[in-house]
Design a protein around this motif. Structure first.
Motif, PDB file in Angstrom:
ATOM      1  N   ASP A 134      -8.469  49.753   0.265  1.00  0.00           N
ATOM      2  CA  ASP A 134      -9.253  50.903   0.722  1.00  0.00           C
ATOM      3  C   ASP A 134      -8.478  52.211   0.599  1.00  0.00           C
ATOM      4  O   ASP A 134      -7.268  52.219   0.330  1.00  0.00           O
ATOM      5  CB  ASP A 134      -9.711  50.689   2.175  1.00  0.00           C
ATOM      6  CG  ASP A 134      -8.598  50.144   3.082  1.00  0.00           C
ATOM      7  OD1 ASP A 134      -7.417  50.286   2.723  1.00  0.00           O
ATOM      8  OD2 ASP A 134      -8.918  49.575   4.131  1.00  0.00           O
ATOM      9  N   ASN A 153      -6.266  54.582  14.398  1.00  0.00           N
ATOM     10  CA  ASN A 153      -5.497  55.167  13.291  1.00  0.00           C
ATOM     11  C   ASN A 153      -5.020  56.591  13.582  1.00  0.00           C
ATOM     12  O   ASN A 153      -4.234  57.138  12.815  1.00  0.00           O
ATOM     13  CB  ASN A 153      -6.313  55.116  11.995  1.00  0.00           C
ATOM     14  CG  ASN A 153      -6.435  53.678  11.485  1.00  0.00           C
ATOM     15  OD1 ASN A 153      -5.989  52.745  12.153  1.00  0.00           O
ATOM     16  ND2 ASN A 153      -7.019  53.493  10.326  1.00  0.00           N
ATOM     17  N   SER A 161       0.238  48.980   9.671  1.00  0.00           N
ATOM     18  CA  SER A 161       1.606  48.664  10.124  1.00  0.00           C
ATOM     19  C   SER A 161       1.980  47.232   9.794  1.00  0.00           C
ATOM     20  O   SER A 161       3.149  46.924   9.541  1.00  0.00           O
ATOM     21  CB  SER A 161       1.729  48.805  11.640  1.00  0.00           C
ATOM     22  OG  SER A 161       0.995  49.873  12.104  1.00  0.00           O
ATOM     23  N   THR A 162       0.999  46.341   9.824  1.00  0.00           N
ATOM     24  CA  THR A 162       1.293  44.909   9.722  1.00  0.00           C
ATOM     25  C   THR A 162       2.078  44.500   8.469  1.00  0.00           C
ATOM     26  O   THR A 162       3.085  43.806   8.582  1.00  0.00           O
ATOM     27  CB  THR A 162      -0.022  44.103   9.853  1.00  0.00           C
ATOM     28  OG1 THR A 162      -0.694  44.547  11.030  1.00  0.00           O
ATOM     29  CG2 THR A 162       0.253  42.608   9.934  1.00  0.00           C
ATOM     30  N   LYS A 180      -3.900  42.003  19.106  1.00  0.00           N
ATOM     31  CA  LYS A 180      -4.818  41.398  18.141  1.00  0.00           C
ATOM     32  C   LYS A 180      -5.229  39.975  18.567  1.00  0.00           C
ATOM     33  O   LYS A 180      -6.042  39.347  17.895  1.00  0.00           O
ATOM     34  CB  LYS A 180      -4.162  41.322  16.753  1.00  0.00           C
ATOM     35  CG  LYS A 180      -3.736  42.667  16.161  1.00  0.00           C
ATOM     36  CD  LYS A 180      -4.905  43.407  15.555  1.00  0.00           C
ATOM     37  CE  LYS A 180      -4.560  44.791  15.063  1.00  0.00           C
ATOM     38  NZ  LYS A 180      -3.698  44.813  13.908  1.00  0.00           N
ATOM     39  N   HIS A 217     -12.114  44.381  11.870  1.00  0.00           N
ATOM     40  CA  HIS A 217     -12.404  44.793  10.492  1.00  0.00           C
ATOM     41  C   HIS A 217     -11.350  44.254   9.530  1.00  0.00           C
ATOM     42  O   HIS A 217     -10.213  43.988   9.897  1.00  0.00           O
ATOM     43  CB  HIS A 217     -12.581  46.315  10.365  1.00  0.00           C
ATOM     44  CG  HIS A 217     -11.354  47.164  10.452  1.00  0.00           C
ATOM     45  ND1 HIS A 217     -11.366  48.429  11.003  1.00  0.00           N
ATOM     46  CD2 HIS A 217     -10.091  46.962  10.033  1.00  0.00           C
ATOM     47  CE1 HIS A 217     -10.158  48.950  10.908  1.00  0.00           C
ATOM     48  NE2 HIS A 217      -9.359  48.089  10.329  1.00  0.00           N
ATOM     49  N   ARG A 238      -2.937  57.414  15.547  1.00  0.00           N
ATOM     50  CA  ARG A 238      -1.490  57.408  15.792  1.00  0.00           C
ATOM     51  C   ARG A 238      -0.693  57.873  14.563  1.00  0.00           C
ATOM     52  O   ARG A 238       0.445  58.287  14.690  1.00  0.00           O
ATOM     53  CB  ARG A 238      -1.015  56.027  16.259  1.00  0.00           C
ATOM     54  CG  ARG A 238      -1.054  54.924  15.209  1.00  0.00           C
ATOM     55  CD  ARG A 238      -0.803  53.573  15.889  1.00  0.00           C
ATOM     56  NE  ARG A 238      -0.499  52.486  14.984  1.00  0.00           N
ATOM     57  CZ  ARG A 238      -1.428  51.762  14.342  1.00  0.00           C
ATOM     58  NH1 ARG A 238      -2.715  52.042  14.497  1.00  0.00           N
ATOM     59  NH2 ARG A 238      -1.063  50.784  13.546  1.00  0.00           N
ATOM     60  N   PHE A 292     -11.768  48.298   5.303  1.00  0.00           N
ATOM     61  CA  PHE A 292     -12.449  49.174   6.264  1.00  0.00           C
ATOM     62  C   PHE A 292     -13.878  48.674   6.461  1.00  0.00           C
ATOM     63  O   PHE A 292     -14.803  49.441   6.638  1.00  0.00           O
ATOM     64  CB  PHE A 292     -12.449  50.625   5.777  1.00  0.00           C
ATOM     65  CG  PHE A 292     -11.288  51.442   6.274  1.00  0.00           C
ATOM     66  CD1 PHE A 292     -10.881  51.409   7.597  1.00  0.00           C
ATOM     67  CD2 PHE A 292     -10.603  52.285   5.415  1.00  0.00           C
ATOM     68  CE1 PHE A 292      -9.821  52.181   8.053  1.00  0.00           C
ATOM     69  CE2 PHE A 292      -9.545  53.059   5.853  1.00  0.00           C
ATOM     70  CZ  PHE A 292      -9.149  53.011   7.180  1.00  0.00           C
TER      71      PHE A 292
HETATM   72  C1  GLP Z   1      -6.456  49.855   8.864  1.00  0.00           C
HETATM   73  C2  GLP Z   1      -6.691  49.352   7.418  1.00  0.00           C
HETATM   74  C3  GLP Z   1      -6.738  47.846   7.367  1.00  0.00           C
HETATM   75  C4  GLP Z   1      -5.653  47.282   8.264  1.00  0.00           C
HETATM   76  C5  GLP Z   1      -6.011  47.558   9.696  1.00  0.00           C
HETATM   77  C6  GLP Z   1      -4.979  47.122  10.714  1.00  0.00           C
HETATM   78  O1  GLP Z   1      -7.395  50.744   9.304  1.00  0.00           O
HETATM   79  N1  GLP Z   1      -7.809  49.904   6.755  1.00  0.00           N
HETATM   80  O2  GLP Z   1      -6.641  47.400   6.025  1.00  0.00           O
HETATM   81  O3  GLP Z   1      -5.531  45.896   8.083  1.00  0.00           O
HETATM   82  O4  GLP Z   1      -6.428  48.884   9.890  1.00  0.00           O
HETATM   83  O5  GLP Z   1      -3.916  47.994  10.767  1.00  0.00           O
HETATM   84  P1  GLP Z   1      -2.534  47.646  11.484  1.00  0.00           P
HETATM   85  O6  GLP Z   1      -1.853  46.663  10.613  1.00  0.00           O
HETATM   86  O7  GLP Z   1      -1.813  48.969  11.513  1.00  0.00           O
HETATM   87  O8  GLP Z   1      -2.873  47.127  12.817  1.00  0.00           O
END
Ligand code: GLP
Length: 245
Positions: free
Chosen positions: A67, A165, A38-39, A202, A138, A167, A141
């Motif tokens: 990834d 994930n 999402s970021t 976060k 992380h 969601r 991944f």
């Molecule tokens: C995912 C991806 C990452 C990403 C992270 C955060 O699983 N593999 O590359 O940075 O999780 O995701 P979000 O930005 O949705 O919090």
């Protein structure tokens, strides 16, 4: 390490887009490492706007995604292939041959990973790597307890990541359990790193990643050792950092 505190998600995204656009203006054939999640969504939207309204030319860039889930075909709406085309590539003038994303349906995963790192090397290495951070610290991944020396490889997703994930999927059972990810070594070889952090959830992991010990338990903590990292953090994720400084 430069830490920039942005006032909100929009500000974080605009600042990130400016850094990426600046990189491309200075080197039109930049090799970019790209992230999903999402970021970076609004950063991609802003880059599309700059491409369309300001004329940023993206025809020479080469991209390597961090990834991809194993077992999801490119057309699957939850695949990172789909995400990248849907949110970015379909709206800009990048050449298809310059887009690299690990193939989640490949038979020989080991060979795919080897080829991926070789392609990055042959292109001259990543100039700017965009990263998000997972709730468990992380990057890509690269889950907690990863080997820092790993290059692109097959990873088993952490329960926390599967839950986070879920969601995006109809049910948690549909979330793939494995993925291909650039390794920490691949990421650390990028000339510049741009870490984007959004959301109150976060704050704690970011604090540990930036100010705690460098440990595989928090994979992002390795970034403390990279020579050129910019962290753009939305205010809501930065309150623990502000207490520290
Ligand atoms: C995912 C991806 C990452 C990403 C992270 C955060 O699983 N593999 O590359 O940075 O999780 O995701 P979000 O930005 O949705 O919090």
């Amino acid at each position: 390490m430069r830490i920039v505190i942005a006032k909100d998600y929009k500000d974080m995204s605009a600042r990130a887009a400016r850094i990426v656009a600046g990189q491309i203006y200075l080197k039109p054939n930049s090799i970019l490492g790209l992230a999903t999640g999402s970021t970076p969504l609004l950063m991609y939207k802003e880059l599309i706007r700059v491409h369309k309204e300001v004329g940023l030319d993206l025809s020479e860039i080469v991209t390597f995604n961090l990834d991809e889930y194993l077992g999801l075909p490119k057309e699957d709406q939850q695949s990172y292939h789909y995400y990248m085309f849907h949110h970015f590539f379909n709206h800009i003038n990048i050449k298809k041959k310059n887009i690299f994303i690990p193939d989640g349906m490949v038979q020989d995963v080991g060979q795919e990973c080897k080829n991926y790192d070789e392609n990055i090397k042959e292109m001259g290495g990543i100039d700017l790597q965009v990263l998000g951070i997972g709730n468990n610290g992380h990057i890509g991944f690269n889950e907690p307890d990863i080997k820092f020396e790993a290059t692109t490889h097959k990873v088993k997703l952490d329960d926390e990541t599967i839950h986070a994930n879920a969601r995006f999927f109809a049910t948690i059972e549909e979330v793939p359990r494995f993925a291909i990810s650039m390794g920490i070594k691949t990421i650390m070889h990028a000339k510049k790193v741009l870490l984007l952090v959004s959301g109150e959830n976060k704050a704690e992991v970011l604090y540990h990643a930036l100010y705690g010990g460098i440990t595989p338990e928090i994979p992002a903590s390795i970034l403390q050792l990279h020579q050129d990292v910019t962290v753009i953090v939305e205010e809501s994720a930065a309150h623990l950092l502000q207490q520290k400084s």
